[in-house]
Enzyme design. Structure first.
Site, PDB file in Angstrom:
ATOM      1  N   HIS A   1      16.712  47.582  23.877  1.00  0.00           N
ATOM      2  CA  HIS A   1      16.915  46.329  24.616  1.00  0.00           C
ATOM      3  C   HIS A   1      17.505  45.258  23.705  1.00  0.00           C
ATOM      4  CE1 HIS A   1      15.239  43.570  27.995  1.00  0.00           C
ATOM      5  NE2 HIS A   1      16.335  43.053  27.456  1.00  0.00           N
TER       6      HIS A   1
ATOM      7  N   HIS B   1      20.897  42.277  23.402  1.00  0.00           N
ATOM      8  CA  HIS B   1      22.041  41.585  24.019  1.00  0.00           C
ATOM      9  C   HIS B   1      23.070  41.337  22.919  1.00  0.00           C
ATOM     10  CE1 HIS B   1      19.899  40.729  27.820  1.00  0.00           C
ATOM     11  NE2 HIS B   1      18.830  40.711  27.029  1.00  0.00           N
ATOM     12  N   LEU B   2      24.250  41.924  23.071  1.00  0.00           N
ATOM     13  CA  LEU B   2      25.273  41.777  22.023  1.00  0.00           C
ATOM     14  C   LEU B   2      26.371  40.794  22.431  1.00  0.00           C
ATOM     15  CD1 LEU B   2      25.482  45.417  20.607  1.00  0.00           C
ATOM     16  CD2 LEU B   2      23.982  43.540  19.951  1.00  0.00           C
TER      17      LEU B   2
ATOM     18  N   ASN C   1      24.547  42.155  30.645  1.00  0.00           N
ATOM     19  CA  ASN C   1      24.745  40.793  31.187  1.00  0.00           C
ATOM     20  C   ASN C   1      25.698  39.967  30.315  1.00  0.00           C
ATOM     21  OD1 ASN C   1      22.842  40.497  29.121  1.00  0.00           O
ATOM     22  ND2 ASN C   1      21.784  38.801  30.124  1.00  0.00           N
TER      23      ASN C   1
ATOM     24  N   ASP D   1      19.466  43.459  33.750  1.00  0.00           N
ATOM     25  CA  ASP D   1      18.630  42.614  32.885  1.00  0.00           C
ATOM     26  C   ASP D   1      19.206  41.227  32.637  1.00  0.00           C
ATOM     27  OD1 ASP D   1      16.419  42.054  31.073  1.00  0.00           O
ATOM     28  OD2 ASP D   1      17.985  41.998  29.562  1.00  0.00           O
TER      29      ASP D   1
ATOM     30  N   HIS E   1      14.174  44.093  34.701  1.00  0.00           N
ATOM     31  CA  HIS E   1      13.630  42.807  34.262  1.00  0.00           C
ATOM     32  C   HIS E   1      12.816  42.313  35.457  1.00  0.00           C
ATOM     33  CE1 HIS E   1      14.198  38.475  32.886  1.00  0.00           C
ATOM     34  NE2 HIS E   1      13.880  38.331  34.158  1.00  0.00           N
TER      35      HIS E   1
ATOM     36  N   ASP F   1      14.456  42.785  22.799  1.00  0.00           N
ATOM     37  CA  ASP F   1      15.124  41.839  23.699  1.00  0.00           C
ATOM     38  C   ASP F   1      15.914  40.818  22.877  1.00  0.00           C
ATOM     39  OD1 ASP F   1      16.064  40.497  25.900  1.00  0.00           O
ATOM     40  OD2 ASP F   1      14.121  39.729  26.567  1.00  0.00           O
TER      41      ASP F   1
ATOM     42  N   HIS G   1      21.512  33.096  20.995  1.00  0.00           N
ATOM     43  CA  HIS G   1      22.083  31.909  21.655  1.00  0.00           C
ATOM     44  C   HIS G   1      22.549  30.938  20.592  1.00  0.00           C
ATOM     45  CE1 HIS G   1      21.152  32.925  25.762  1.00  0.00           C
ATOM     46  NE2 HIS G   1      19.903  33.204  25.439  1.00  0.00           N
TER      47      HIS G   1
ATOM     48  N   GLY H   1      15.636  33.038  25.534  1.00  0.00           N
ATOM     49  CA  GLY H   1      15.960  34.139  24.637  1.00  0.00           C
ATOM     50  C   GLY H   1      15.793  33.800  23.173  1.00  0.00           C
TER      51      GLY H   1
END
Ligand code: DOR
Length: 445
Positions: free
Chosen positions: A65, A67-68, A99, A157, A184, A310, A314, A329
């Site tokens: 999990h 986020h790239l 996402n 997600d 999610h 996760d 940001h 996040g």
């Protein structure tokens, strides 16, 4: 033809391979990108020998999990910077959430993530496709075609799959491809415009809360639909006691469910947002001490199979906004192993082999990845860490493009020293960031 890596002998480490119940001091020999032997294999000609005595040698860590942010959010993270942050944290495989902007909801986008991951030459990057076109929750995305291009799971997600009929379809359809549907869990009619856990702290701070029920109602629905369809549901970032309990009961009934606990949910309570600290704003939100205890219990008894970060980078400017306006996040790839060792192993919640199981074998198993074992013949993805290394979390030193962590200044024990992907050393803490400069693009699939 891919260039063959030099043989590597890791000498004298404590080798833990949870899938085989192995925990002993041994040498590990990697030849041609595979594990050749664990034991006393001797030193072949031309081998790179690394003395790892006092350190722990495990199957490469797997994070299902992350986020790239690429495409569309490259100011927060790129596939390359995220894949590098992963190896610094000891991860050899990561699963990239869809996402992005545009979302990863078609085979071309999946192919892009896979190709960029390979070009980065750091951790393996496995794309996760969207459940629905545009993450809009209305029509199923091209799941078969995405799987053909390398998607290892589907999820919307960042958002839940609110439409129960669509979730049913997804759970039915994915059985042809034997991939999990990750969710999610959030009932948005309950979470509405909340920004943190609903409770005493939210009341004191005057921030609209997200009740635990918003997550639990959706977990319950997903479990019922998985039971009805026989599909594999993977519950992401479980944060409440009742959520853990619902999954525990479903597992007892034989429902095909796997689940995650995150380092922030097993470490922090809602108190971390006190002072309107946006670094601790995350969804699902940090909850109460009782919920933290329940996540720990869930990891200890295996109700929660995987530790997943996760990792949600940001930009500073976005997190500097008023609490309600800041995005949810926090980054996790570079602190997860240290938190697992410090909070769970030193904290007496898990044994070291159990921690490695949750961070390697179990996540690899849940997403059917070729990883998570040091059995002879296995792909040579290996993590070596120093369990005694004491260090202080310094976001300025992160390799990730983003620094949004609530753990700044925290003292941790345990740090990855060598990360090996496909038989190549891609992270060597002795050389530090220098070792990232010459990452060779991986040309294997
Ligand atoms: O805190 C979160 N951040 N939770 C999510 O579900 C999405 C993620 C993000 O993409 O930033």
């Amino acid at each position: 033809m891919p260039e063959k890596p030099e043989p590597i002998l890791l000498r004298g480490g404590r080798v833990i391979d949870p899938g085989r119940g192995l925990d002993e001091v041994a040498d590990v020999l990697l030849v041609d990108g595979r594990v050749q032997d664990v034991g006393q294999p001797g030193t072949p000609d031309g081998a790179v020998v690394r003395d790892v005595s006092g350190q722990v040698v495990v199957p490469g860590l797997v994070d299902v999990h992350v986020h790239l942010r690429e495409p569309g959010g490259e100011h927060k993270e790129t596939i390359a910077t995220g894949a590098r942050a992963a190896i610094v944290g000891g991860f050899t495989s990561v699963c990239a959430m869809p996402n992005t902007d545009p979302p990863i909801d078609d085979p071309a986008a999946v192919g892009f993530v896979r190709a960029e991951g390979m070009r980065a030459g750091a951790a393996r990057v496995y794309p996760v496709g969207a459940v629905s076109v545009g993450l809009e929750g209305e029509r199923l995305a091209l799941i078969g075609e995405m799987v053909e291009e390398g998607a290892v799971a589907i999820t919307d997600d960042g958002r839940p799959v609110s439409d129960s009929g669509l979730m049913r379809l997804a759970l039915e359809y994915t059985q042809s491809f034997d991939i999990p549907v990750a969710d999610h869990c959030e009932d948005r009619t309950l979470s509405r415009n909340g920004s943190m856990n609903e409770g005493v702290v939210s009341t004191r701070l005057g921030i609209t809360g997200i009740p635990k029920a918003a997550e639990e109602v959706m977990i319950a629905r997903d479990l019922i639909l998985a039971e009805m369809t026989g599909g594999h549901i993977h519950i992401q970032h479980v944060s409440t006691r009742r959520g853990v309990e619902l999954i525990r009961q479903a597992k007892e009934r034989g429902v095909r469910v796997t689940a995650e606990g995150t380092p922030h949910h097993f470490t922090l309570t809602e108190d971390a947002v006190d002072g309107y600290r946006t670094e601790a704003k995350v969804n699902p939100p940090l909850r109460t001490a009782d919920d933290v205890a329940a996540v720990r219990e869930g990891l200890a008894d295996g109700t929660l199979d995987c530790i997943a970060t996760d990792h949600a980078p940001h930009h500073y400017d976005e997190k500097e906004q008023a609490f309600e306006d800041a995005p949810f996040g926090l980054v996790g790839l570079e602190t997860a192993l240290g938190l697992g060792l410090t909070e769970l192993v030193d904290g007496g919640v898990l044994t070291l082999p159990q921690l490695i199981d949750h961070m390697s074998r179990a996540p690899a198993g849940a997403f059917h990845l070729d990883a998570g074992t040091l059995a002879p013949g296995a792909v040579a993805d290996v993590t070596v860490f120093d369990p005694a290394a004491e260090w202080t979390v310094d976001p300025a030193a992160f390799v990730s493009k983003s620094r949004n962590t609530p753990f700044a200044g925290r003292k941790l024990r345990g740090q990855a020293t060598l990360t090996i992907v496909g038989g190549r050393i891609v992270w060597d803490r002795v050389r530090g960031v220098e070792s990232l400069k010459n990452l060779l693009p991986r040309r294997d699939g």
